[in-house]
Motif scaffolding. Structure first.
Motif, PDB file in Angstrom:
ATOM      1  N   THR A 152       0.831  -1.206   0.000  1.00 48.66           N
ATOM      2  CA  THR A 152       0.000   0.000   0.000  1.00 48.66           C
ATOM      3  C   THR A 152       0.860   1.248   0.000  1.00 48.66           C
ATOM      4  N   ALA A 153       2.076   1.141   0.478  1.00 42.10           N
ATOM      5  CA  ALA A 153       2.969   2.301   0.516  1.00 42.10           C
ATOM      6  C   ALA A 153       3.265   2.856  -0.869  1.00 42.10           C
ATOM      7  N   ALA A 154       3.062   2.070  -1.912  1.00 41.53           N
ATOM      8  CA  ALA A 154       3.314   2.541  -3.270  1.00 41.53           C
ATOM      9  C   ALA A 154       2.167   3.382  -3.815  1.00 41.53           C
ATOM     10  N   ALA A 155       1.013   3.336  -3.172  1.00 42.90           N
ATOM     11  CA  ALA A 155      -0.192   3.979  -3.704  1.00 42.90           C
ATOM     12  C   ALA A 155      -0.509   5.280  -2.984  1.00 42.90           C
ATOM     13  N   MET A 156      -1.270   6.128  -3.657  1.00 43.58           N
ATOM     14  CA  MET A 156      -1.775   7.367  -3.063  1.00 43.58           C
ATOM     15  C   MET A 156      -3.178   7.610  -3.619  1.00 43.58           C
ATOM     16  N   PHE A 157      -4.118   7.950  -2.720  1.00 47.60           N
ATOM     17  CA  PHE A 157      -5.502   8.157  -3.147  1.00 47.60           C
ATOM     18  C   PHE A 157      -6.072   9.384  -2.457  1.00 47.60           C
ATOM     19  N   ARG A 158      -7.305   9.735  -2.819  1.00 49.55           N
ATOM     20  CA  ARG A 158      -7.941  10.944  -2.297  1.00 49.55           C
ATOM     21  C   ARG A 158      -8.904  10.594  -1.162  1.00 49.55           C
ATOM     22  N   ARG A 159      -8.818  11.377  -0.098  1.00 48.77           N
ATOM     23  CA  ARG A 159      -9.672  11.145   1.054  1.00 48.77           C
ATOM     24  C   ARG A 159     -11.157  11.158   0.666  1.00 48.77           C
ATOM     25  N   LYS A 160     -11.569  12.089  -0.191  1.00 48.12           N
ATOM     26  CA  LYS A 160     -12.984  12.191  -0.546  1.00 48.12           C
ATOM     27  C   LYS A 160     -13.481  10.920  -1.230  1.00 48.12           C
ATOM     28  N   ASP A 161     -12.639  10.316  -2.061  1.00 52.34           N
ATOM     29  CA  ASP A 161     -13.035   9.073  -2.737  1.00 52.34           C
ATOM     30  C   ASP A 161     -13.045   7.900  -1.757  1.00 52.34           C
ATOM     31  N   PHE A 162     -12.094   7.889  -0.835  1.00 48.61           N
ATOM     32  CA  PHE A 162     -12.059   6.871   0.210  1.00 48.61           C
ATOM     33  C   PHE A 162     -13.373   6.858   0.981  1.00 48.61           C
ATOM     34  N   ARG A 163     -13.852   8.036   1.318  1.00 50.90           N
ATOM     35  CA  ARG A 163     -15.109   8.126   2.062  1.00 50.90           C
ATOM     36  C   ARG A 163     -16.304   7.755   1.198  1.00 50.90           C
ATOM     37  N   ARG A 164     -16.266   8.100  -0.064  1.00 52.78           N
ATOM     38  CA  ARG A 164     -17.398   7.807  -0.958  1.00 52.78           C
ATOM     39  C   ARG A 164     -17.639   6.314  -1.114  1.00 52.78           C
ATOM     40  N   VAL A 165     -16.568   5.523  -1.057  1.00 53.90           N
ATOM     41  CA  VAL A 165     -16.727   4.067  -1.219  1.00 53.90           C
ATOM     42  C   VAL A 165     -16.809   3.336   0.115  1.00 53.90           C
ATOM     43  N   GLY A 166     -16.740   4.075   1.219  1.00 56.59           N
ATOM     44  CA  GLY A 166     -16.881   3.442   2.528  1.00 56.59           C
ATOM     45  C   GLY A 166     -15.596   2.883   3.109  1.00 56.59           C
ATOM     46  N   GLY A 167     -14.448   3.291   2.544  1.00 55.84           N
ATOM     47  CA  GLY A 167     -13.164   2.871   3.101  1.00 55.84           C
ATOM     48  C   GLY A 167     -12.811   1.421   2.791  1.00 55.84           C
ATOM     49  N   PHE A 168     -11.904   0.881   3.595  1.00 61.06           N
ATOM     50  CA  PHE A 168     -11.464  -0.502   3.419  1.00 61.06           C
ATOM     51  C   PHE A 168     -12.571  -1.466   3.844  1.00 61.06           C
ATOM     52  N   ARG A 169     -12.709  -2.554   3.106  1.00 63.46           N
ATOM     53  CA  ARG A 169     -13.628  -3.619   3.495  1.00 63.46           C
ATOM     54  C   ARG A 169     -12.797  -4.745   4.109  1.00 63.46           C
ATOM     55  N   GLY A 170     -12.913  -4.903   5.410  1.00 65.49           N
ATOM     56  CA  GLY A 170     -12.028  -5.798   6.129  1.00 65.49           C
ATOM     57  C   GLY A 170     -12.420  -7.252   6.133  1.00 65.49           C
ATOM     58  N   ASP A 171     -13.502  -7.618   5.411  1.00 66.37           N
ATOM     59  CA  ASP A 171     -13.914  -9.022   5.428  1.00 66.37           C
ATOM     60  C   ASP A 171     -12.938  -9.905   4.657  1.00 66.37           C
ATOM     61  N   LEU A 172     -12.261  -9.335   3.652  1.00 63.35           N
ATOM     62  CA  LEU A 172     -11.222 -10.050   2.910  1.00 63.35           C
ATOM     63  C   LEU A 172      -9.914  -9.307   3.156  1.00 63.35           C
ATOM     64  N   VAL A 173      -9.088  -9.847   4.038  1.00 64.59           N
ATOM     65  CA  VAL A 173      -7.923  -9.104   4.525  1.00 64.59           C
ATOM     66  C   VAL A 173      -6.822  -9.020   3.477  1.00 64.59           C
ATOM     67  N   PHE A 174      -6.476 -10.121   2.850  1.00 60.28           N
ATOM     68  CA  PHE A 174      -5.311 -10.144   1.979  1.00 60.28           C
ATOM     69  C   PHE A 174      -5.444  -9.188   0.790  1.00 60.28           C
ATOM     70  N   PRO A 175      -6.604  -9.114   0.106  1.00 57.74           N
ATOM     71  CA  PRO A 175      -6.739  -8.176  -1.009  1.00 57.74           C
ATOM     72  C   PRO A 175      -7.399  -6.846  -0.610  1.00 57.74           C
ATOM     73  N   MET A 176      -7.415  -6.531   0.679  1.00 57.66           N
ATOM     74  CA  MET A 176      -8.177  -5.383   1.179  1.00 57.66           C
ATOM     75  C   MET A 176      -7.762  -4.065   0.544  1.00 57.66           C
ATOM     76  N   ASP A 177      -6.456  -3.866   0.365  1.00 59.52           N
ATOM     77  CA  ASP A 177      -6.001  -2.594  -0.181  1.00 59.52           C
ATOM     78  C   ASP A 177      -6.337  -2.456  -1.665  1.00 59.52           C
ATOM     79  N   VAL A 178      -6.099  -3.519  -2.432  1.00 62.35           N
ATOM     80  CA  VAL A 178      -6.363  -3.444  -3.870  1.00 62.35           C
ATOM     81  C   VAL A 178      -7.868  -3.368  -4.134  1.00 62.35           C
ATOM     82  N   ASP A 179      -8.675  -3.945  -3.263  1.00 60.93           N
ATOM     83  CA  ASP A 179     -10.125  -3.794  -3.353  1.00 60.93           C
ATOM     84  C   ASP A 179     -10.504  -2.322  -3.272  1.00 60.93           C
ATOM     85  N   LEU A 180      -9.861  -1.589  -2.380  1.00 61.10           N
ATOM     86  CA  LEU A 180     -10.109  -0.150  -2.286  1.00 61.10           C
ATOM     87  C   LEU A 180      -9.662   0.560  -3.556  1.00 61.10           C
TER      88      LEU A 180
END
Length: 271
Positions: A152-180
């Motif tokens: 995840t350290a390689a990526a950068m995203f916008r806070r407003k978009d993070f909030r629009r999609v509801g943030g990280f979905r923790g039910d699937l841990v391993f692909p959680m970041d790429v899901d976002l």
């Protein structure tokens, strides 16, 4: 930076961030660690650092979401407490993200060992260097898998978009970041930078190494099937099948390694 029992690597990770020559804040969220993680973080006398501690251990998804929410920048980068940023790499990515049409950017990455020595370099972003549509991103994620996108350290995203999609979905841990990453691209382009800006630590103590192969492959299958259901206009049935076949190949390769390790009495091969 979400951190849980990361006292052994946290100082190195924090220094790699604080050595960057741009303006930022570094928020460290100690997830009720018991190994002195908080003390390491508090040991940095730097006005850019803010340290918070949970009263109890939160599930990883909830903890990562909290880490983002208690930060204040318009642009967000999540750095795990055992990964690093390479010198002078934050500035170019911030400059790129001035383009409001880009929802998220990411870069190539290195793999380092527990001692910090480079094991492999220039990995990631298969066919995704430059500006890419959400269609290209989704199909590549499903066909190639989240591991190709590195830390995840390689990526950068916008806070407003993070909030629009509801943030990280923790039910699937391993692909959680790429899901976002996939979901925020509903709101703009993905841009893949050819530079190497971050390093993922291949260690015996990170979450990836402590997760069984069966659990990881199961989560990855659920992940790309979910993307197929949620975005049928972007992820074709053929993409999902290709993703399934990739996981089958990985499972067979792992079985072969396990059989070789048992036959040769070489448990080190299972790492």
């Amino acid at each position: 930076m979400p951190a849980y029992n990361a006292a052994g690597t946290l100082a190195t990770t924090m220094r790699s961030i604080l050595d960057q020559d741009v303006e930022f804040e570094l928020v460290v969220l100690d997830n009720a660690s018991i190994d002195g993680t908080g003390d390491v973080a508090l040991g940095f006398d730097d006005p850019r650092v803010r340290v918070h501690r949970n009263d109890r251990v939160l599930p990883i998804g909830a903890n990562w979401n909290k880490a983002v929410e208690i930060s204040s920048g318009e642009l967000v980068k999540v750095v795990c407490a055992d990964d690093i940023l390479l010198p002078g790499t934050l500035g170019p990515q911030l400059e790129l993200m001035r383009d409001g049409q880009i929802a998220i950017s990411s870069t190539k990455f290195d793999v380092i060992d527990e001692a910090g020595e480079v094991e492999d370099s220039g990995l990631g972003l298969p066919g995704l260097v430059g500006a890419q549509s959400v269609l290209s991103l989704m199909r590549t994620i499903v066909r190639h898998g989240p591991a190709e996108f590195g830390p995840t350290a390689a990526a950068m995203f916008r806070r407003k978009d993070f909030r629009r999609v509801g943030g990280f979905r923790g039910d699937l841990v391993f692909p959680m970041d790429v899901d976002l990453f996939a979901r925020v691209c509903e709101f703009g382009a993905f841009y893949g930078m050819s530079d190497v800006t971050a390093a993922w630590r291949n260690s015996s103590f990170n979450l990836c190494s402590r997760t069984s192969t069966v659990s990881k492959l199961t989560e990855l299958a659920r992940f790309h099937h979910r993307l197929g259901r949620e975005y049928p206009h972007l992820v074709a049935r053929g993409d999902v099948v290709a993703g399934d076949l990739r996981l089958v190949r990985q499972a067979l390769e792992r079985l072969q390694i396990r059989a070789t390790a048992l036959a040769r009495r070489r448990p080190d091969l299972l790492r």
